[in-house]
Motif scaffolding. Structure first.
Motif, mmCIF file in Angstrom:
data_model
loop_
_atom_site.group_PDB
_atom_site.id
_atom_site.type_symbol
_atom_site.label_atom_id
_atom_site.label_comp_id
_atom_site.label_asym_id
_atom_site.label_seq_id
_atom_site.Cartn_x
_atom_site.Cartn_y
_atom_site.Cartn_z
ATOM 1 N N LEU A 77 -15.917 -14.586 -45.729
ATOM 2 C CA LEU A 77 -15.214 -14.029 -46.883
ATOM 3 C C LEU A 77 -16.205 -13.567 -47.948
ATOM 4 C CD1 LEU A 77 -12.743 -13.282 -48.509
ATOM 5 C CD2 LEU A 77 -12.542 -15.704 -49.187
ATOM 6 N N ALA A 78 -17.251 -14.318 -48.172
ATOM 7 C CA ALA A 78 -18.258 -13.917 -49.151
ATOM 8 C C ALA A 78 -18.927 -12.606 -48.730
ATOM 9 C CB ALA A 78 -19.298 -15.020 -49.326
ATOM 10 N N ILE A 79 -19.239 -12.470 -47.454
ATOM 11 C CA ILE A 79 -19.857 -11.244 -46.939
ATOM 12 C C ILE A 79 -18.913 -10.057 -47.106
ATOM 13 C CG2 ILE A 79 -20.607 -10.076 -44.816
ATOM 14 C CD1 ILE A 79 -21.713 -12.885 -43.943
ATOM 15 N N LEU A 80 -17.650 -10.237 -46.708
ATOM 16 C CA LEU A 80 -16.663 -9.160 -46.837
ATOM 17 C C LEU A 80 -16.448 -8.785 -48.299
ATOM 18 C CD1 LEU A 80 -14.074 -10.304 -44.150
ATOM 19 C CD2 LEU A 80 -15.525 -8.261 -44.045
ATOM 20 N N SER A 81 -16.397 -9.790 -49.163
ATOM 21 C CA SER A 81 -16.190 -9.533 -50.589
ATOM 22 C C SER A 81 -17.362 -8.756 -51.181
ATOM 23 C CB SER A 81 -16.003 -10.850 -51.349
ATOM 24 O OG SER A 81 -14.830 -11.511 -50.923
ATOM 25 N N ARG A 82 -18.577 -9.175 -50.869
ATOM 26 C CA ARG A 82 -19.750 -8.450 -51.386
ATOM 27 C C ARG A 82 -19.764 -7.010 -50.873
ATOM 28 N NH1 ARG A 82 -22.215 -13.515 -50.571
ATOM 29 N NH2 ARG A 82 -23.024 -12.862 -48.548
ATOM 30 N N LEU A 99 -17.139 -5.177 -49.999
ATOM 31 C CA LEU A 99 -16.080 -4.455 -50.706
ATOM 32 C C LEU A 99 -16.507 -4.156 -52.144
ATOM 33 C CD1 LEU A 99 -13.143 -3.366 -50.859
ATOM 34 C CD2 LEU A 99 -12.473 -5.682 -51.567
ATOM 35 N N PHE A 100 -17.022 -5.152 -52.826
ATOM 36 C CA PHE A 100 -17.339 -5.003 -54.244
ATOM 37 C C PHE A 100 -18.570 -4.137 -54.488
ATOM 38 C CE2 PHE A 100 -15.228 -9.404 -54.924
ATOM 39 C CZ PHE A 100 -13.974 -8.821 -54.812
ATOM 40 N N ALA A 101 -19.337 -3.843 -53.459
ATOM 41 C CA ALA A 101 -20.482 -2.932 -53.616
ATOM 42 C C ALA A 101 -20.009 -1.541 -54.019
ATOM 43 C CB ALA A 101 -21.290 -2.869 -52.321
ATOM 44 N N ARG A 102 -18.727 -1.246 -53.785
ATOM 45 C CA ARG A 102 -18.168 0.077 -54.100
ATOM 46 C C ARG A 102 -17.319 0.073 -55.369
ATOM 47 N NH1 ARG A 102 -19.292 -1.481 -49.004
ATOM 48 N NH2 ARG A 102 -19.437 0.197 -47.545
#
Length: 180
Positions: free
Chosen positions: A41-46, A48-51
């Motif tokens: 989840l942390a990887i997916l969140s980072r 996603l939030f990079a954009r």
């Protein structure tokens, strides 16, 4: 996957965070997420939030689990908003004990925190409705089940009823799946 196979975030999810406003997050608590799930989840969140749009802010109730994992992944140069049902001391004594206190303190230090002034016991439904009232769209990290009053299912239902877009990161026994 997207056209870039190394990117775990599909185009519709990237577009979801590419606008300004307040993005609310809701999701499973820590007892539903194994350590490998938390890391994913942390990887997916980072990713996603990079954009995320420069003027987009994240609002989280800072409950242990999906709320805190996504808040920690939120870019440090973007606004983080905390929404607590009662004062910080109450949250620390009743919700945060399952978290590492240093993690909770770091989030509180980063966030602009609003409290609803509730007195125990917490009215989870009121907290859910307050979150929906304050955000423009919702990122929901959950299995899709209705759940209990005031839970993620309630937040999603209220957001949809209010005409607010919801991005669903489905979490179940098979892992995480982006749902448009």
């Amino acid at each position: 996957m997207t056209a870039d196979q190394s990117d775990p975030v599909p185009g519709f999810a990237r577009a979801f965070v590419a606008t300004e406003g307040v993005l609310g997050v809701t999701g499973h608590r820590l007892d539903r997420l194994t350590p490998p799930d938390q890391e994913q989840l942390a990887i997916l969140s980072r990713s996603l939030f990079a954009r995320v749009h420069p003027a987009c802010r994240l609002m989280s109730c800072l409950a242990e689990g999906a709320d805190t994992i996504t808040a920690e992944a939120w870019p440090a140069d973007r606004g983080l908003l905390g929404l607590l049902p009662a004062g910080e001391a109450h949250w620390r004594a009743n919700i945060a004990p399952v978290m590492d206190p240093a993690r909770f303190d770091a989030l509180i230090a980063r966030a602009q925190v609003e409290t609803l002034g509730q007195t125990p016991p917490v009215d989870w439904t009121a907290l859910a409705m307050a979150l929906v009232a304050r955000v423009d769209r919702v990122l929901a990290i959950w299995d899709g089940a209705p759940g209990k009053p005031g839970g993620t299912g309630s937040v999603v239902a209220a957001a949809r009823a209010a005409g607010k877009p919801v991005l669903h990161l489905r979490f179940d026994a098979d892992g995480f799946t982006w749902v448009p």
